[in-house]
Design a protein around this motif. Structure first.
Motif, PDB file in Angstrom:
ATOM      1  N   ALA A 139     108.736  17.785  74.712  1.00  0.00           N
ATOM      2  CA  ALA A 139     109.130  19.030  74.286  1.00  0.00           C
ATOM      3  C   ALA A 139     108.230  19.917  73.575  1.00  0.00           C
ATOM      4  O   ALA A 139     107.400  19.458  72.638  1.00  0.00           O
ATOM      5  CB  ALA A 139     110.377  19.022  73.403  1.00  0.00           C
ATOM      6  N   PRO A 140     107.951  21.094  73.976  1.00  0.00           N
ATOM      7  CA  PRO A 140     107.121  21.851  73.014  1.00  0.00           C
ATOM      8  C   PRO A 140     107.622  21.988  71.569  1.00  0.00           C
ATOM      9  O   PRO A 140     108.795  22.020  71.282  1.00  0.00           O
ATOM     10  CB  PRO A 140     107.176  23.423  73.636  1.00  0.00           C
ATOM     11  N   ARG A 141     106.585  21.887  70.499  1.00  0.00           N
ATOM     12  CA  ARG A 141     106.823  21.736  69.102  1.00  0.00           C
ATOM     13  C   ARG A 141     106.111  22.786  68.278  1.00  0.00           C
ATOM     14  O   ARG A 141     105.006  23.117  68.788  1.00  0.00           O
ATOM     15  CB  ARG A 141     107.220  20.458  68.767  1.00  0.00           C
ATOM     16  N   LYS A 142     106.661  22.941  67.206  1.00  0.00           N
ATOM     17  CA  LYS A 142     105.918  23.729  66.136  1.00  0.00           C
ATOM     18  C   LYS A 142     106.558  23.394  64.606  1.00  0.00           C
ATOM     19  O   LYS A 142     107.742  23.190  64.836  1.00  0.00           O
ATOM     20  CB  LYS A 142     105.690  25.489  66.331  1.00  0.00           C
ATOM     21  N   SER A 258     116.967  39.245  65.670  1.00  0.00           N
ATOM     22  CA  SER A 258     116.599  37.802  66.332  1.00  0.00           C
ATOM     23  C   SER A 258     115.256  37.623  65.868  1.00  0.00           C
ATOM     24  O   SER A 258     114.405  38.589  65.911  1.00  0.00           O
ATOM     25  CB  SER A 258     117.101  37.819  67.541  1.00  0.00           C
ATOM     26  N   ARG A 259     114.873  36.338  65.914  1.00  0.00           N
ATOM     27  CA  ARG A 259     113.530  35.858  65.852  1.00  0.00           C
ATOM     28  C   ARG A 259     113.015  35.022  67.087  1.00  0.00           C
ATOM     29  O   ARG A 259     113.931  34.138  67.316  1.00  0.00           O
ATOM     30  CB  ARG A 259     112.786  35.267  64.518  1.00  0.00           C
ATOM     31  N   GLU A 260     112.061  34.791  67.558  1.00  0.00           N
ATOM     32  CA  GLU A 260     111.736  34.302  68.799  1.00  0.00           C
ATOM     33  C   GLU A 260     110.765  33.082  68.204  1.00  0.00           C
ATOM     34  O   GLU A 260     109.945  33.164  67.576  1.00  0.00           O
ATOM     35  CB  GLU A 260     110.993  35.060  69.980  1.00  0.00           C
ATOM     36  N   ILE A 261     111.311  31.922  68.590  1.00  0.00           N
ATOM     37  CA  ILE A 261     110.533  30.656  67.960  1.00  0.00           C
ATOM     38  C   ILE A 261     110.598  29.581  69.460  1.00  0.00           C
ATOM     39  O   ILE A 261     111.636  29.543  70.295  1.00  0.00           O
ATOM     40  CB  ILE A 261     111.491  29.929  67.299  1.00  0.00           C
ATOM     41  N   LEU A 262     109.270  29.710  69.948  1.00  0.00           N
ATOM     42  CA  LEU A 262     109.066  28.714  70.919  1.00  0.00           C
ATOM     43  C   LEU A 262     109.823  29.440  72.369  1.00  0.00           C
ATOM     44  O   LEU A 262     110.159  28.645  73.357  1.00  0.00           O
ATOM     45  CB  LEU A 262     109.314  27.337  70.984  1.00  0.00           C
ATOM     46  N   GLY A 263     109.730  30.731  72.169  1.00  0.00           N
ATOM     47  CA  GLY A 263     110.272  31.334  73.425  1.00  0.00           C
ATOM     48  C   GLY A 263     111.790  31.573  73.376  1.00  0.00           C
ATOM     49  O   GLY A 263     112.167  31.945  74.401  1.00  0.00           O
ATOM     50  N   VAL A 264     112.462  31.078  72.538  1.00  0.00           N
ATOM     51  CA  VAL A 264     114.077  31.059  72.366  1.00  0.00           C
ATOM     52  C   VAL A 264     114.047  31.996  71.189  1.00  0.00           C
ATOM     53  O   VAL A 264     113.883  31.698  69.996  1.00  0.00           O
ATOM     54  CB  VAL A 264     114.454  29.657  72.027  1.00  0.00           C
ATOM     55  N   LYS A 265     115.108  33.035  71.409  1.00  0.00           N
ATOM     56  CA  LYS A 265     115.853  33.867  70.501  1.00  0.00           C
ATOM     57  C   LYS A 265     116.782  33.296  69.591  1.00  0.00           C
ATOM     58  O   LYS A 265     117.622  32.800  70.058  1.00  0.00           O
ATOM     59  CB  LYS A 265     116.071  35.248  70.977  1.00  0.00           C
ATOM     60  N   VAL A 266     116.701  33.436  68.109  1.00  0.00           N
ATOM     61  CA  VAL A 266     117.633  32.827  67.236  1.00  0.00           C
ATOM     62  C   VAL A 266     118.134  34.307  66.405  1.00  0.00           C
ATOM     63  O   VAL A 266     117.349  35.019  65.979  1.00  0.00           O
ATOM     64  CB  VAL A 266     117.163  31.776  66.415  1.00  0.00           C
ATOM     65  N   PRO A 267     119.552  34.231  66.029  1.00  0.00           N
ATOM     66  CA  PRO A 267     120.066  35.432  65.247  1.00  0.00           C
ATOM     67  C   PRO A 267     119.360  35.269  63.883  1.00  0.00           C
ATOM     68  O   PRO A 267     119.288  34.039  63.291  1.00  0.00           O
ATOM     69  CB  PRO A 267     121.399  34.973  65.282  1.00  0.00           C
ATOM     70  N   LEU A 268     119.089  36.498  63.476  1.00  0.00           N
ATOM     71  CA  LEU A 268     118.415  36.592  62.064  1.00  0.00           C
ATOM     72  C   LEU A 268     119.167  37.372  61.137  1.00  0.00           C
ATOM     73  O   LEU A 268     119.511  38.515  61.425  1.00  0.00           O
ATOM     74  CB  LEU A 268     116.838  37.003  62.639  1.00  0.00           C
ATOM     75  N   LEU A 269     119.226  36.855  59.948  1.00  0.00           N
ATOM     76  CA  LEU A 269     119.638  37.587  58.989  1.00  0.00           C
ATOM     77  C   LEU A 269     118.799  37.908  57.952  1.00  0.00           C
ATOM     78  O   LEU A 269     118.109  36.708  57.433  1.00  0.00           O
ATOM     79  CB  LEU A 269     121.157  36.913  58.439  1.00  0.00           C
ATOM     80  N   GLN A 270     118.509  39.172  57.370  1.00  0.00           N
ATOM     81  CA  GLN A 270     117.562  39.305  56.135  1.00  0.00           C
ATOM     82  C   GLN A 270     118.654  39.454  54.947  1.00  0.00           C
ATOM     83  O   GLN A 270     119.321  40.700  54.691  1.00  0.00           O
ATOM     84  CB  GLN A 270     116.841  40.524  56.425  1.00  0.00           C
ATOM     85  N   VAL A 271     118.488  38.687  54.078  1.00  0.00           N
ATOM     86  CA  VAL A 271     119.209  38.382  52.696  1.00  0.00           C
ATOM     87  C   VAL A 271     118.435  38.790  51.513  1.00  0.00           C
ATOM     88  O   VAL A 271     117.710  38.012  51.396  1.00  0.00           O
ATOM     89  CB  VAL A 271     119.985  37.149  52.477  1.00  0.00           C
TER      90      VAL A 271
END
Length: 327
Positions: A139-142, A258-271
């Motif tokens: 699996a691709p990783r970072k 959202s923020r993209e990590i390894l080509g997958v978008k994840v919901p993002l909240l700025q607190v």
């Protein structure tokens, strides 16, 4: 892409329903051979003499049918196809159901330096477990600087500048009954192209936390094994930042980021962080709200629709009552 060897496959520390139950029964000098494909191959056609499109760079799996056919070939002294198969750079061969290959097959494998592995698992079950293991290995990783916690079943990645309070926030969440996956560095793997799994980059250090002024603490020893988890899907990113009075923060929640990590978008909240704000409670609420969204309920959108309906009904009443009698 990171390369793996047959020895790495044998050394995988997999437990319970993921255990491969593998052991090497021959060709030990070839354990350093590289595994370059995450797919497996059943060599039935090759054993019958058809080598066109032979996937020799994959792990070769010998089930009940292949093992029975090998016995037939040895009894009839027809080992030409077996000899030819071992002229290819095969990573390794694996026999399922605890089958033991014949003497001549083992001689061919030893001569070519190809590892022969054995498992007592049936072919179908072993194939699924091996595919999961290979999928995880390739699996691709970072690695990302942050803290990964599980809050109400949601994997929350806390990010932000150093010193903003990520570890302190995670510590309070743990004390409130939530679980830690990793502090400081999170290794993220993209599974099946659309799932981000987070874990500690170093399993030995993953469940330790560094708290400024306190030092290193062992979360599992302080709060018990119920306060930790080995890995978790990342479903929400909470970015902590110092309060900036000149910045306009989202107060309704309709503008999703959202923020993209390894080509997958994840919901993002700025607190924004400032004295007096209870960040752990905000994160708990954000996690519960994310669960509602996954169930199809979006609070901000419903609020917006209710406001529009109210405005429309208010305008309609005003038009009705202000309408002049034309009769």
């Amino acid at each position: 892409m990171r390369s793996y060897t047959v020895l790495d496959l044998l050394d995988l520390d997999l437990k319970e329903h993921n255990a491969l139950d593998l052991r090497c029964i021959g060709g030990r000098p070839g354990l350093a051979r590289t595994i370059s494909e995450q797919e497996i191959n059943r060599p039935g056609l090759s054993l019958s003499g058809y080598f066109e499109e032979f996937a020799n760079n994959r792990i070769q799996l010998f089930g009940m049918g292949e093992a029975s056919y090998l016995t037939k070939l040895e009894s009839e002294d027809q080992m030409e196809t077996v000899n030819k198969m071992f002229t290819y750079p095969i990573p390794c061969v694996i026999f399922t159901h605890g089958n033991q290959p014949g003497k001549r097959f083992m001689e061919c494998a030893e001569k070519s330096g190809c590892p022969v592995l054995q498992t007592h698992l049936p072919s179908g079950e072993f194939s699924m477990r091996l595919m999961r293991a290979l999928n995880d290995m390739f699996a691709p990783r970072k690695s990302i600087h942050g803290v990964l916690v599980e809050v109400y079943g949601i994997g929350v990645l806390l990010s932000g500048d150093s010193g903003v309070g990520k570890s302190e926030t995670a510590l309070e969440l743990i004390e409130r009954g939530h679980r830690l996956i990793s502090d400081d560095m999170v290794e993220i793997r993209c599974m099946n192209g659309n799932i981000l799994m987070g874990a500690g980059r170093n399993p030995v250090l993953a469940h330790h936390m560094e708290i400024r002024g306190l030092g290193i603490i062992n979360v599992s020893n302080l709060f018990g094994v119920g306060a930790i988890r080995d890995k978790k899907q990342i479903q929400l990113i909470v970015e902590l930042e110092e309060w900036d009075s000149s910045k306009n923060y989202d107060r309704i929640g309709t503008g999703e980021m959202s923020r993209e990590i390894l080509g997958v978008k994840v919901p993002l909240l700025q607190v924004p962080v400032k004295p007096g704000r209870n960040i752990p409670i905000i994160i708990e609420t954000a996690a519960m709200n994310e669960r509602l969204k996954k169930m199809g309920y979006h609070s901000a959108q419903e609020f917006n629709q209710n406001v529009l309906k109210w405005l429309e009904s208010e305008n309609a009443r005003n038009l009705y009552f202000n309408k002049k009698d034309t009769f």
